[in-house]
Design a protein around this motif. Structure first.
Motif, PDB file in Angstrom:
ATOM      1  N   LYS A   1      27.075  48.318  84.167  1.00  0.00           N
ATOM      2  CA  LYS A   1      27.513  49.644  84.574  1.00  0.00           C
ATOM      3  C   LYS A   1      28.188  49.574  85.948  1.00  0.00           C
ATOM      4  N   ILE A   2      28.938  50.643  86.323  1.00  0.00           N
ATOM      5  CA  ILE A   2      29.526  50.767  87.663  1.00  0.00           C
ATOM      6  C   ILE A   2      29.235  52.163  88.173  1.00  0.00           C
ATOM      7  N   ALA A   3      29.410  52.367  89.500  1.00  0.00           N
ATOM      8  CA  ALA A   3      29.239  53.694  90.089  1.00  0.00           C
ATOM      9  C   ALA A   3      30.604  54.357  90.253  1.00  0.00           C
ATOM     10  N   ARG A   4      30.602  55.698  90.174  1.00  0.00           N
ATOM     11  CA  ARG A   4      31.874  56.430  90.252  1.00  0.00           C
ATOM     12  C   ARG A   4      32.441  56.472  91.676  1.00  0.00           C
ATOM     13  N   SER A   5      31.615  56.288  92.699  1.00  0.00           N
ATOM     14  CA  SER A   5      32.059  56.412  94.096  1.00  0.00           C
ATOM     15  C   SER A   5      31.165  55.566  94.986  1.00  0.00           C
ATOM     16  N   ILE A   6      31.404  55.648  96.291  1.00  0.00           N
ATOM     17  CA  ILE A   6      30.510  54.978  97.238  1.00  0.00           C
ATOM     18  C   ILE A   6      29.097  55.503  97.007  1.00  0.00           C
ATOM     19  N   THR A   7      28.163  54.576  96.905  1.00  0.00           N
ATOM     20  CA  THR A   7      26.816  54.939  96.454  1.00  0.00           C
ATOM     21  C   THR A   7      25.767  54.544  97.473  1.00  0.00           C
ATOM     22  N   ASN A   8      24.829  55.459  97.746  1.00  0.00           N
ATOM     23  CA  ASN A   8      23.697  55.173  98.629  1.00  0.00           C
ATOM     24  C   ASN A   8      22.540  54.577  97.837  1.00  0.00           C
ATOM     25  N   ILE A   9      21.945  53.536  98.386  1.00  0.00           N
ATOM     26  CA  ILE A   9      20.693  52.992  97.844  1.00  0.00           C
ATOM     27  C   ILE A   9      19.580  53.508  98.751  1.00  0.00           C
ATOM     28  N   ARG A  10      18.578  54.155  98.165  1.00  0.00           N
ATOM     29  CA  ARG A  10      17.493  54.770  98.933  1.00  0.00           C
ATOM     30  C   ARG A  10      16.197  53.974  98.774  1.00  0.00           C
TER      31      ARG A  10
END
Length: 539
Positions: free
Chosen positions: A46-55
């Motif tokens: 899978k990929i993310a649609r935008s810049i993604t935060n990891i919490r």
């Protein structure tokens, strides 16, 4: 279940040892046996649609421990309540997740997706010890020196794992040690220099859809303006930034870290010194312009005061027939004339000239021209006894003897008060005839016109093959001077005077017309005189 995800990008990277499909298959196989059984059922990309935060925890209120950039893939475990645990590619069986990412931003990824570099660049401000465990009580593994570039990642409990600055980070197992987050994450709102913690695009305008104009590689620095909307305006590191300096581009703030203050000061020292020089030069120029403006204002004020002041005039009298000229120059246009003894209103003397004014009742004096000051006096001329009227000279009257001068060229110079004749000069006055190459008549300074020239002649000088005939006398010389007031003819240079058969010659011969006598001066040569007497004299 283990899945591979990435953020979309135009960049791709292919392993040199494996094909993309084989490489991903090996990774999936490896993680299938290295993670707890409950973590996966099947592999999925899978990929993310935008810049993604990891919490740090699977909820939106949990702290952000990492930010994923576009074009980098990452591994996730089985989703729980819409959140996926994120793991590095080299995670062991008992590895803890780096953090959690919301499944809402994830979509299927391509098989050739490159993996995340889990290290971000940091610059060390002051010398910094790193520990072997996430506690200050643990042993130190070494010291990072001021100015060192390192990489940090795997944030947990306020500690980063620290790595070498020039290598990709794929596993926490490769860490040199641990450093506290606050020692490397510097919060400087007024930082003038920021650097890219990872590779980022520099875009033309501060909007996400703007075109790229450049790239900042990891660790590369730039001068920055104020942050606005999550973006910084960028200027190249060696630019002297002024108010009107064009912006190089814009970049996202989360990927720009503040350069340590001590390193920033050293980097900017030369630029700041030059800016100070430019500011000093500008201030000096502004001061000079202000001083010049003040000088001009003072001059203008003084000039205005002079113009506003009442004009000081006085009456003077002409001692000769005098031309009034348009400018204080002997070559200027003649606009009027003064007669001998005529009164005139003048202003303050300007050099050798006086301005002449016309005064009308109720009006300011009006300047009409200039006259030469030599021919003005402050007192009116003495009036002669009216019982003895002045005898008016009539030009060409019986008391005057005309002088006829012919030549090829004549030049009149008012400045020098002289008339020059040149080329086949011939002068005839009664029984005296003179010829020469040039002849100059020197005038007395009375008036400045050719009128009454005969009365103004002080002396006449002839030169060049001079010959003179007076009745039965003949003479020749190099130069002949006629002094009018004394009626003396002065012959110079190989002078000879012959009277009939008698001959006198010398260096200088003076001939006194009034006394009808001559005087000979020999100079360095003896005087020679030849006289003829009758043959029978003395017999």
């Amino acid at each position: 279940m283990i899945s591979i995800f990435r953020i979309p990008s135009m960049r791709s990277r292919v392993s040199a040892a494996f094909s993309p499909a084989l490489f991903c298959a090996v990774l999936l196989f490896t993680f299938a046996f290295s993670l707890p059984a409950h973590a996966y059922d099947k592999a999925e990309l899978k990929i993310a649609r935008s810049i993604t935060n990891i919490r740090s925890e699977p909820n939106l209120k949990a702290p952000v421990v990492w930010v994923l950039s576009p074009a980098e893939s990452f591994l996730v475990g089985q989703a729980e309540a819409g959140w996926y645990p994120v793991f590095p590619a080299s995670a062991d069986k008992d590895a803890k997740p780096v953090g959690y990412v919301s499944g809402k931003v994830l979509v299927p990824a391509a098989a050739d997706s490159p993996l995340v570099d889990w290290g971000d660049v940091r610059y060390v401000g002051n010398d910094l010890k790193y520990h072997l465990e996430r506690t200050v009580k643990s042993s130190t593994g070494g010291v990072f020196k001021s100015g060192d570039r390192i990489k940090v990642g795997f944030l947990r409990d306020g500690w980063y794992a620290a790595f070498k600055g020039d290598e990709p980070v794929v596993s926490e197992a490769d860490a040199l040690g641990y450093v506290k987050k606050g020692d490397v994450d510097i919060d400087l709102k007024d930082a003038r220099i920021r650097y890219a913690v990872r590779k980022i695009n520099v875009i033309e305008k501060p909007v996400a859809t703007s075109a790229a104009v450049g790239v900042l590689s990891p660790g590369h620095r730039a001068q920055v303006g104020k942050e606005k909307g999550g973006m910084y305006a960028l200027y190249r590191i060696d630019t002297i930034v002024q108010n009107d300096t064009p912006v190089w581009g814009y970049a996202w703030g989360p990927f720009l870290a503040a350069y340590p203050r001590n390193l920033e000061e050293a980097q900017m020292a030369g630029i700041d010194a030059r800016k100070a020089e430019i500011a000093a030069e500008a201030q000096q120029k502004e001061t000079a312009q202000e001083e010049r403006k003040n000088e001009l204002d003072a001059m203008e004020q003084a000039m205005q005061e002079m113009l506003d002041a009442p004009l000081a005039t006085r009456t003077m009298y002409s001692t000769a027939v005098l031309n009034i000229r348009s400018e204080p120059d002997a070559k200027a246009l003649i606009v009027d004339k003064l007669e001998v003894g005529e009164a005139v209103i003048v202003g303050a003397q300007e050099g050798k000239w006086y301005p002449v004014f016309k005064v009308a009742e109720g009006k300011d004096p009006e300047r009409i021209g200039y006259v030469f000051g030599t021919y003005l006096q402050g007192e009116p001329p003495v009036q002669k006894n009216e019982e003895e009227p002045r005898k008016k000279r009539v030009s060409g009257g019986p008391d005057e003897v005309p002088i006829k001068i012919t030549s090829t060229k004549m030049t009149f110079s008012e400045n020098r008060n002289q008339i020059t004749f040149s080329g086949n000069v011939k002068v005839v006055r009664l029984d005296v005839t003179l010829t020469s190459e040039t002849l100059t008549a020197h005038l007395r300074p009375e008036g400045d016109s050719l009128a009454d020239t005969q009365d103004k002649i002080k002396e006449i000088v002839a030169s060049g093959n001079v010959k003179v005939v007076m009745n039965n006398r003949k003479g020749d010389c190099d130069k002949l001077t006629y002094i009018v007031a004394d009626s003396i003819i002065l012959m110079e240079g190989h002078a000879r005077l012959q009277d009939g058969q008698n001959l006198v010659q010398g260096e200088v011969i003076k001939f006194y017309l009034k006394d009808n006598r001559s005087e000979v001066v020999g100079g360095n040569k003896p005087i020679e005189a030849i006289f003829y007497t009758p043959k029978n004299m003395g017999n």
